[in-house]
Motif scaffolding. Structure first.
Motif, PDB file in Angstrom:
ATOM      1  N   GLN A 156       0.835  -1.208   0.000  1.00 54.30           N
ATOM      2  CA  GLN A 156       0.000   0.000   0.000  1.00 54.30           C
ATOM      3  C   GLN A 156       0.875   1.265   0.000  1.00 54.30           C
ATOM      4  OE1 GLN A 156      -3.295  -0.377  -0.461  1.00 54.30           O
ATOM      5  NE2 GLN A 156      -3.295   1.831  -0.827  1.00 54.30           N
ATOM      6  N   ARG A 157       2.091   1.159   0.551  1.00 54.57           N
ATOM      7  CA  ARG A 157       3.005   2.318   0.584  1.00 54.57           C
ATOM      8  C   ARG A 157       3.333   2.823  -0.816  1.00 54.57           C
ATOM      9  NH1 ARG A 157       8.080  -0.432   2.696  1.00 54.57           N
ATOM     10  NH2 ARG A 157       7.219  -1.866   1.201  1.00 54.57           N
ATOM     11  N   LEU A 158       3.324   1.900  -1.790  1.00 51.63           N
ATOM     12  CA  LEU A 158       3.687   2.292  -3.166  1.00 51.63           C
ATOM     13  C   LEU A 158       2.740   3.336  -3.731  1.00 51.63           C
ATOM     14  CD1 LEU A 158       4.370  -1.253  -4.623  1.00 51.63           C
ATOM     15  CD2 LEU A 158       6.067   0.581  -4.490  1.00 51.63           C
ATOM     16  N   TYR A 159       1.500   3.295  -3.274  1.00 43.93           N
ATOM     17  CA  TYR A 159       0.439   4.104  -3.909  1.00 43.93           C
ATOM     18  C   TYR A 159       0.089   5.334  -3.073  1.00 43.93           C
ATOM     19  CZ  TYR A 159       0.456  -0.591  -5.800  1.00 43.93           C
ATOM     20  OH  TYR A 159       0.866  -1.792  -6.318  1.00 43.93           O
ATOM     21  N   THR A 160       1.058   5.760  -2.287  1.00 41.13           N
ATOM     22  CA  THR A 160       0.889   6.959  -1.458  1.00 41.13           C
ATOM     23  C   THR A 160       1.818   8.049  -2.008  1.00 41.13           C
ATOM     24  OG1 THR A 160       2.707   6.374   0.004  1.00 41.13           O
ATOM     25  CG2 THR A 160       0.516   5.519   0.598  1.00 41.13           C
ATOM     26  N   PRO A 161       1.604   9.316  -1.604  1.00 42.54           N
ATOM     27  CA  PRO A 161       2.522  10.370  -2.040  1.00 42.54           C
ATOM     28  C   PRO A 161       3.981  10.032  -1.737  1.00 42.54           C
ATOM     29  CG  PRO A 161       0.549  11.337  -1.095  1.00 42.54           C
ATOM     30  CD  PRO A 161       0.432   9.854  -0.875  1.00 42.54           C
ATOM     31  N   THR A 162       4.223   9.378  -0.600  1.00 45.27           N
ATOM     32  CA  THR A 162       5.613   9.029  -0.251  1.00 45.27           C
ATOM     33  C   THR A 162       6.180   8.002  -1.240  1.00 45.27           C
ATOM     34  OG1 THR A 162       4.975   9.353   2.040  1.00 45.27           O
ATOM     35  CG2 THR A 162       7.079   8.249   1.658  1.00 45.27           C
ATOM     36  N   GLY A 163       5.402   6.974  -1.545  1.00 46.32           N
ATOM     37  CA  GLY A 163       5.858   5.946  -2.492  1.00 46.32           C
ATOM     38  C   GLY A 163       6.057   6.527  -3.886  1.00 46.32           C
ATOM     39  N   LEU A 164       5.148   7.380  -4.301  1.00 42.22           N
ATOM     40  CA  LEU A 164       5.256   7.967  -5.640  1.00 42.22           C
ATOM     41  C   LEU A 164       6.459   8.911  -5.728  1.00 42.22           C
ATOM     42  CD1 LEU A 164       1.496   8.574  -6.473  1.00 42.22           C
ATOM     43  CD2 LEU A 164       2.979   6.710  -7.240  1.00 42.22           C
ATOM     44  N   ALA A 165       6.784   9.564  -4.621  1.00 44.78           N
ATOM     45  CA  ALA A 165       7.964  10.439  -4.611  1.00 44.78           C
ATOM     46  C   ALA A 165       9.235   9.603  -4.806  1.00 44.78           C
ATOM     47  CB  ALA A 165       8.031  11.221  -3.302  1.00 44.78           C
ATOM     48  N   VAL A 166       9.247   8.398  -4.234  1.00 45.78           N
ATOM     49  CA  VAL A 166      10.407   7.511  -4.409  1.00 45.78           C
ATOM     50  C   VAL A 166      10.528   7.112  -5.881  1.00 45.78           C
ATOM     51  CG1 VAL A 166      11.329   5.212  -3.836  1.00 45.78           C
ATOM     52  CG2 VAL A 166      10.356   6.661  -2.034  1.00 45.78           C
ATOM     53  N   MET A 167       9.413   6.787  -6.520  1.00 43.16           N
ATOM     54  CA  MET A 167       9.446   6.420  -7.955  1.00 43.16           C
ATOM     55  C   MET A 167       9.919   7.598  -8.800  1.00 43.16           C
ATOM     56  SD  MET A 167       5.926   4.342  -8.321  1.00 43.16           S
ATOM     57  CE  MET A 167       5.379   3.320  -6.980  1.00 43.16           C
ATOM     58  N   PHE A 168       9.402   8.791  -8.487  1.00 42.70           N
ATOM     59  CA  PHE A 168       9.773  10.006  -9.222  1.00 42.70           C
ATOM     60  C   PHE A 168      11.289  10.201  -9.155  1.00 42.70           C
ATOM     61  CE2 PHE A 168      10.284  14.541  -9.859  1.00 42.70           C
ATOM     62  CZ  PHE A 168       9.316  14.879 -10.787  1.00 42.70           C
ATOM     63  N   GLU A 169      11.835  10.054  -7.964  1.00 43.99           N
ATOM     64  CA  GLU A 169      13.274  10.268  -7.769  1.00 43.99           C
ATOM     65  C   GLU A 169      14.112   9.189  -8.436  1.00 43.99           C
ATOM     66  OE1 GLU A 169      14.993  12.786  -6.679  1.00 43.99           O
ATOM     67  OE2 GLU A 169      13.093  13.835  -6.426  1.00 43.99           O
ATOM     68  N   ALA A 170      13.551   7.991  -8.590  1.00 40.15           N
ATOM     69  CA  ALA A 170      14.310   6.885  -9.188  1.00 40.15           C
ATOM     70  C   ALA A 170      14.418   7.013 -10.709  1.00 40.15           C
ATOM     71  CB  ALA A 170      13.662   5.548  -8.834  1.00 40.15           C
ATOM     72  N   LEU A 171      13.592   7.878 -11.291  1.00 31.98           N
ATOM     73  CA  LEU A 171      13.609   8.060 -12.756  1.00 31.98           C
ATOM     74  C   LEU A 171      14.525   9.216 -13.139  1.00 31.98           C
ATOM     75  CD1 LEU A 171       9.806   7.881 -13.594  1.00 31.98           C
ATOM     76  CD2 LEU A 171      11.565   6.297 -14.446  1.00 31.98           C
ATOM     77  N   ARG A 172      15.154   9.106 -14.298  1.00 30.83           N
ATOM     78  CA  ARG A 172      15.849  10.283 -14.823  1.00 30.83           C
ATOM     79  C   ARG A 172      14.784  11.253 -15.346  1.00 30.83           C
ATOM     80  NH1 ARG A 172      15.329  10.670 -20.275  1.00 30.83           N
ATOM     81  NH2 ARG A 172      15.113   8.741 -21.451  1.00 30.83           N
ATOM     82  N   PRO A 173      15.078  12.570 -15.421  1.00 30.72           N
ATOM     83  CA  PRO A 173      14.110  13.474 -16.038  1.00 30.72           C
ATOM     84  C   PRO A 173      13.785  12.995 -17.458  1.00 30.72           C
ATOM     85  CG  PRO A 173      15.813  14.708 -14.903  1.00 30.72           C
ATOM     86  CD  PRO A 173      16.255  13.271 -14.880  1.00 30.72           C
TER      87      PRO A 173
END
Ligand SMILES: C[S@@+](CC[C@H](N)C(=O)[O-])C[C@H]1O[C@@H](n2cnc3c(N)ncnc32)[C@H](O)[C@@H]1O
Length: 227
Positions: A156-173
């Protein structure tokens, strides 16, 4: 009731039953008795990979993460879309799923784990992404039946603002995250936008080649390039 032959069984980290059964010629993986995946249909799992990779301006060599493995259909479509230089990390929580893909499930997607471009990491996806360097070209995610915990409660953590912020940071622009869902979830698209992604939603049929079967939802979220 259709007959089920138990092929293997195990447990999730939550202590729930994880089973691999053979049913009318197809393999089925269940958690708590509920279907997580089946070899019967794979059209939308393959479409998920194409959504992330076609028409994208990929660097060379592209760095792509597939999470989780399932029966390898998404991974196979990823490998088919990329050239020889690509690096593909498969992050899978359950060691038994990897073992089953080396055994009874191996043929379904043409043995993708034997491809030299693939590295398998047995680990929780969010733990892995939290420690990753932020330069993935694509995160191709299908770990639950949609943006709600299904395999394990901690997802469930994946689908929260915190989890999405981790995904955002893991991607290159300019990098892209895609996520598979069995159901529509308009609220999740809003969460993606709130996390800074350029978000869109599309659908794909379960039996893609013949355009039949259930309509599944695919989310696409691009990390914008700096202005
Ligand atoms: C629905 S299946 C994926 C199906 C896959 N797209 C395919 O083509 O076969 C979900 C997979 O994600 C894995 N998984 C679930 N939670 C995970 C997590 N937190 N980290 C990594 N893998 C996870 C499951 O064990 C399972 O193998």
């Amino acid at each position: 009731m259709t007959s089920r032959t138990l092929v293997a069984q195990s447990q999730t980290p939550d202590g729930e039953a994880l089973t691999l059964t053979l049913e009318q010629g197809d393999h089925v993986v269940r958690v708590r008795g509920e279907v997580l995946m089946s070899s019967r249909v794979s059209g939308s799992e393959e479409a998920l990979a194409r959504l992330a990779l076609t028409e994208r301006d990929m660097r060379r060599p592209p760095r792509v993460l597939v999470g989780g493995l399932g029966m390898g259909f998404t991974l196979r479509a990823v490998l088919d879309a990329l050239d020889d230089a690509a690096q593909v990390e498969v992050v899978e929580l359950l060691e038994d799923v990897v073992r089953w893909n080396e055994g009874p499930l191996a043929a379904y997607a043409g043995q993708p784990l034997t491809d030299p471009r693939v590295t398998v990491i047995v680990r929780d996806l969010l733990t892995h992404l939290t420690q990753a360097t932020s330069d993935y070209d694509a995160l191709i995610l299908d770990v639950d039946n949609g943006p709600e915990a299904f395999t394990v409660a901690a997802n469930q953590r994946l689908y929260t603002p915190t989890g999405l912020a981790v995904m955002f940071e893991a991607l290159r622009p300019g990098g892209v995250m895609v996520l598979w869902s069995a159901f529509r979830a308009p609220r999740f698209e809003r969460l993606l936008r709130d996390a800074g992604f350029i978000a869109s939603t599309t659908t794909a049929r379960a039996r893609g080649a013949v355009r039949k079967g259930a309509r599944h939802t695919l989310f696409k979220a691009i990390r914008p390039l700096p202005r």
